[in-house]
Design a protein around this motif. Structure first.
Motif, PDB file in Angstrom:
ATOM      1  N   VAL A 186      -8.388   5.171  -9.662  1.00 47.55           N
ATOM      2  CA  VAL A 186      -7.705   4.056 -10.316  1.00 47.55           C
ATOM      3  C   VAL A 186      -6.363   3.694  -9.869  1.00 47.55           C
ATOM      4  O   VAL A 186      -5.490   4.605  -9.407  1.00 47.55           O
ATOM      5  N   SER A 187      -6.119   2.364  -9.317  1.00 48.49           N
ATOM      6  CA  SER A 187      -4.749   1.857  -9.023  1.00 48.49           C
ATOM      7  C   SER A 187      -3.809   1.332 -10.216  1.00 48.49           C
ATOM      8  O   SER A 187      -4.393   0.673 -11.128  1.00 48.49           O
ATOM      9  N   PHE A 188      -2.541   1.587 -10.139  1.00 44.90           N
ATOM     10  CA  PHE A 188      -1.853   1.383 -11.238  1.00 44.90           C
ATOM     11  C   PHE A 188      -0.533   0.566 -10.744  1.00 44.90           C
ATOM     12  O   PHE A 188       0.182   1.489 -10.021  1.00 44.90           O
ATOM     13  N   ALA A 189      -0.020  -0.573 -10.967  1.00 46.55           N
ATOM     14  CA  ALA A 189       1.095  -1.289 -10.486  1.00 46.55           C
ATOM     15  C   ALA A 189       2.239  -1.042 -11.471  1.00 46.55           C
ATOM     16  O   ALA A 189       1.842  -1.452 -12.507  1.00 46.55           O
ATOM     17  N   PHE A 225       0.355   3.064  -8.052  1.00 43.25           N
ATOM     18  CA  PHE A 225      -0.010   4.325  -7.867  1.00 43.25           C
ATOM     19  C   PHE A 225      -1.475   4.505  -8.036  1.00 43.25           C
ATOM     20  O   PHE A 225      -2.293   3.920  -8.375  1.00 43.25           O
ATOM     21  N   THR A 226      -2.024   5.501  -7.195  1.00 47.76           N
ATOM     22  CA  THR A 226      -3.190   6.259  -7.157  1.00 47.76           C
ATOM     23  C   THR A 226      -3.025   7.720  -7.833  1.00 47.76           C
ATOM     24  O   THR A 226      -2.040   7.997  -7.558  1.00 47.76           O
ATOM     25  N   GLY A 227      -4.376   8.313  -8.023  1.00 51.02           N
ATOM     26  CA  GLY A 227      -4.218   9.671  -8.577  1.00 51.02           C
ATOM     27  C   GLY A 227      -3.571  10.558  -7.706  1.00 51.02           C
ATOM     28  O   GLY A 227      -3.940  10.595  -6.563  1.00 51.02           O
ATOM     29  N   GLY A 228      -2.511  11.334  -8.105  1.00 49.99           N
ATOM     30  CA  GLY A 228      -1.905  12.383  -7.431  1.00 49.99           C
ATOM     31  C   GLY A 228      -0.794  11.848  -6.594  1.00 49.99           C
ATOM     32  O   GLY A 228       0.050  12.670  -6.051  1.00 49.99           O
ATOM     33  N   LYS A 229      -0.351  10.817  -6.447  1.00 53.26           N
ATOM     34  CA  LYS A 229       0.733  10.143  -5.863  1.00 53.26           C
ATOM     35  C   LYS A 229       1.982  10.066  -6.530  1.00 53.26           C
ATOM     36  O   LYS A 229       1.858  10.010  -7.869  1.00 53.26           O
ATOM     37  N   ALA A 230       3.039  10.337  -5.904  1.00 51.95           N
ATOM     38  CA  ALA A 230       4.594  10.158  -6.642  1.00 51.95           C
ATOM     39  C   ALA A 230       5.520   9.598  -5.922  1.00 51.95           C
ATOM     40  O   ALA A 230       5.215   9.325  -4.513  1.00 51.95           O
ATOM     41  N   VAL A 231       6.529   8.944  -6.614  1.00 53.24           N
ATOM     42  CA  VAL A 231       7.490   8.172  -5.864  1.00 53.24           C
ATOM     43  C   VAL A 231       8.736   8.409  -6.463  1.00 53.24           C
ATOM     44  O   VAL A 231       8.830   8.836  -7.710  1.00 53.24           O
TER      45      VAL A 231
END
Length: 550
Positions: free
Chosen positions: A480-483, A508-514
């Motif tokens: 899932v992508s999440f803006a 965002f996609t699962g497991g990503k961080a910013v």
């Protein structure tokens, strides 16, 4: 223990002394007078009865503490089966005082584990013995397998034991009747002899844990507090094992309540809490522990768990395994384990599940959740005050050493899905991040997706110095992508208001961080300095604001 828990001339003000000579008159060494008619004023007749079948040791004997524990436990379970009592009314099973036989009948106690009253009687002499109509004693004479006779000094025994003090001051005619009769089971003989010797010499001739435990039980039965302290100290100084620690915590309730045994049980709890502080590492072993062991582990502030949600899940899993009957499980959870779960540090999502959990009584669940929510609504300084005020009698408001730091979350549905997340880090926690550590927050949710914050000590983008970084990540959940629009802020002196430090947006996609590697745009040394603008009363206050973009 009974009402008396110390020697007559030894008030026990020094509970854990080394029994130095001269500490009190009761510490004097009278070993020379033990069983010596020249220094005795009475004769103690010990009638030794054959053990009841259920109280006899196994044929092979007990050679380890674990064997001894299993043997004692079997006896307790057998006796509980014989006692038709609703045990759900008393989870501590502290009910045997109400079910002991009428002492006028002089029926021997068949359960050495409970607070037994020794069979005591004066032995008539001369014509009195021939004319005695005391059928209470004659009814069980066939059960007496042997008799031991000792010369005793009533002042020495009375000074050490309220039991003997009451016995000797109970109207005995000193000129005619000098005999005292005790009736015990064969399995108690060795322990009683050691106890009597201790009352004269203030020392024991035994060193094995099994023998010391038997003497401890005898000392409780005959109210010799100094011997209980002595046994407790020796056992506490021996190497602890899970089996021995559990055994100490499962001693009969009368023994556990004695002040003299408290240091031993405290040491047992500390041992179990330390050994199993990472319950995920020993999950199978911990799942098999009895209630006393689980209580000791859950009482610890140093429990290494991801969050209090994980503690709650573990408790439910353990209770369902150990107590398959719902009524028994509700009783144990409501009266013993719920007080050890720190509900104020659980997430709101998990607290909602508590309200609908069938394992808890509805009233109990509601009370626990409401109390937790009220605590969450308090300002941080009020939370610290509540924790400090209640710490002496309850650890409910004390934060554990969670692997994932707790957060406060404020959610909004309209006009857009949005949440504000507050994360507090102590100065020590930040200092421990150097040079390359990181700490994660507990998960929080927005739009059905799980997110987390992570604070880092890392190098700046040019790798020229260490600095403090803050990142926002989305938990792994499919593709899932999440803006999301996000903003990081921190309280800053002198105003102590939140000051925005970084804004951004990310899909965002699962497991990503910013996030931002140098949130405060200063080196690590400046960030951690005593005059740092960002630590207020030793706490770094961070805020992340997330808004879903459509």
């Amino acid at each position: 223990m009974k009402e008396f828990n110390s020697d007559l001339f030894d008030p026990g003000t020094v509970m854990d002394s080394d029994y130095s000579r001269g500490a009190s008159s009761s510490d004097a060494d009278f070993a020379f007078a033990f069983n010596d008619s020249n220094f005795s004023d009475r004769v103690l007749r010990i009638e030794i009865m054959d053990d009841p079948v259920e109280a006899r040791p196994d044929a092979d004997g007990c050679t380890t503490i674990a064997d001894w524990a299993r043997h004692r436990k079997r006896r307790r379970e057998d006796i509980k089966k014989d006692n038709v009592v609703d045990l759900t009314l008393s989870p501590d099973v502290q009910i045997l005082n109400e079910n002991q036989p009428d002492m006028d009948d002089f029926v021997p106690s068949e359960n050495q584990d409970e607070e037994a009253v020794a069979m005591v009687e004066e032995s008539p002499s001369g014509d009195e013995a021939a004319n005695s109509n005391d059928t209470n004693w004659n009814m069980d004479c066939s059960a007496v397998v042997r008799v031991r006779t000792l010369h005793i000094s009533s002042p020495i025994l009375a000074a050490k034991s309220p039991f003997f003090y009451k016995l000797f001051s109970n109207g005995m005619r000193e000129s005619e009747q000098r005999h005292v009769t005790l009736r015990i089971n064969a399995s108690e003989e060795a322990a009683l002899m050691e106890l009597l010797n201790f009352m004269y010499s203030n020392t024991l001739n035994i060193t094995s844990p099994l023998a010391l435990l038997d003497v401890l039980m005898a000392a409780d039965k005959f109210e010799v507090a100094s011997c209980m302290r002595y046994c407790s100290r020796l056992l506490r100084n021996m190497p602890m094992t899970p089996e021995s620690a559990l055994l100490y915590l499962e001693l009969p309730s009368s023994v556990l309540m004695a002040d003299a045994v408290q240091p031993l049980t405290d040491a047992a709890k500390q041992y179990l809490a330390g050994r199993y502080k990472d319950i995920t590492k020993f999950q199978e072993e911990v799942m098999g522990l009895p209630l006393a062991g689980v209580e000791a582990i859950l009482s610890s502030d140093e429990l290494q768990v991801a969050s209090e949600d994980a503690v709650y899940d573990f408790v439910l899993k353990w209770a369902r395994t150990q107590y398959p009957k719902l009524e028994e499980r509700r009783e144990v959870l409501g009266t013993r384990l719920a007080r050890l779960i720190r509900f104020p540090y659980m997430t709101c999502r998990k607290l909602k599940k508590v309200l609908t959990c069938n394992d808890f009584d509805n009233d109990v669940a509601s009370k626990l959740v409401i109390e937790a929510l009220f605590f969450k609504a308090e300002a941080p300084h009020r939370q610290r005050i509540l924790a400090a005020e209640s710490a002496s009698f309850s650890r409910l408001f004390v934060e554990r050493a969670y692997k994932y730091r707790p957060v406060k979350v404020v959610e909004f549905e309209l006009p857009r899905q949005q949440c504000m997340v507050f994360l507090d880090l102590k100065r020590e926690e930040c200092a421990n991040l150097f040079p390359s550590g990181r700490v994660y927050s507990q998960a929080f949710h927005l739009g059905g997706q799980g997110f987390f914050l992570s604070a880092h000590c890392n190098m700046d983008q040019q790798s020229s110095f260490h600095c403090f970084g803050l990142f926002l990540g989305m938990q792994e959940k499919g593709s899932v992508s999440f803006a999301v629009d996000y903003e990081f802020a921190a309280r800053s002196r002198p105003t102590e208001e939140f000051v925005s430090k970084y804004k951004g947006n990310y899909v965002f996609t699962g497991g990503k961080a910013v996030g931002y590697r140098n949130l405060f745009a200063i080196p690590w040394t400046s960030f951690m300095a005593e005059d740092s603008l960002y630590f207020i009363n030793g706490v770094l206050h961070l805020r992340a604001e997330l808004t879903i973009r459509h």
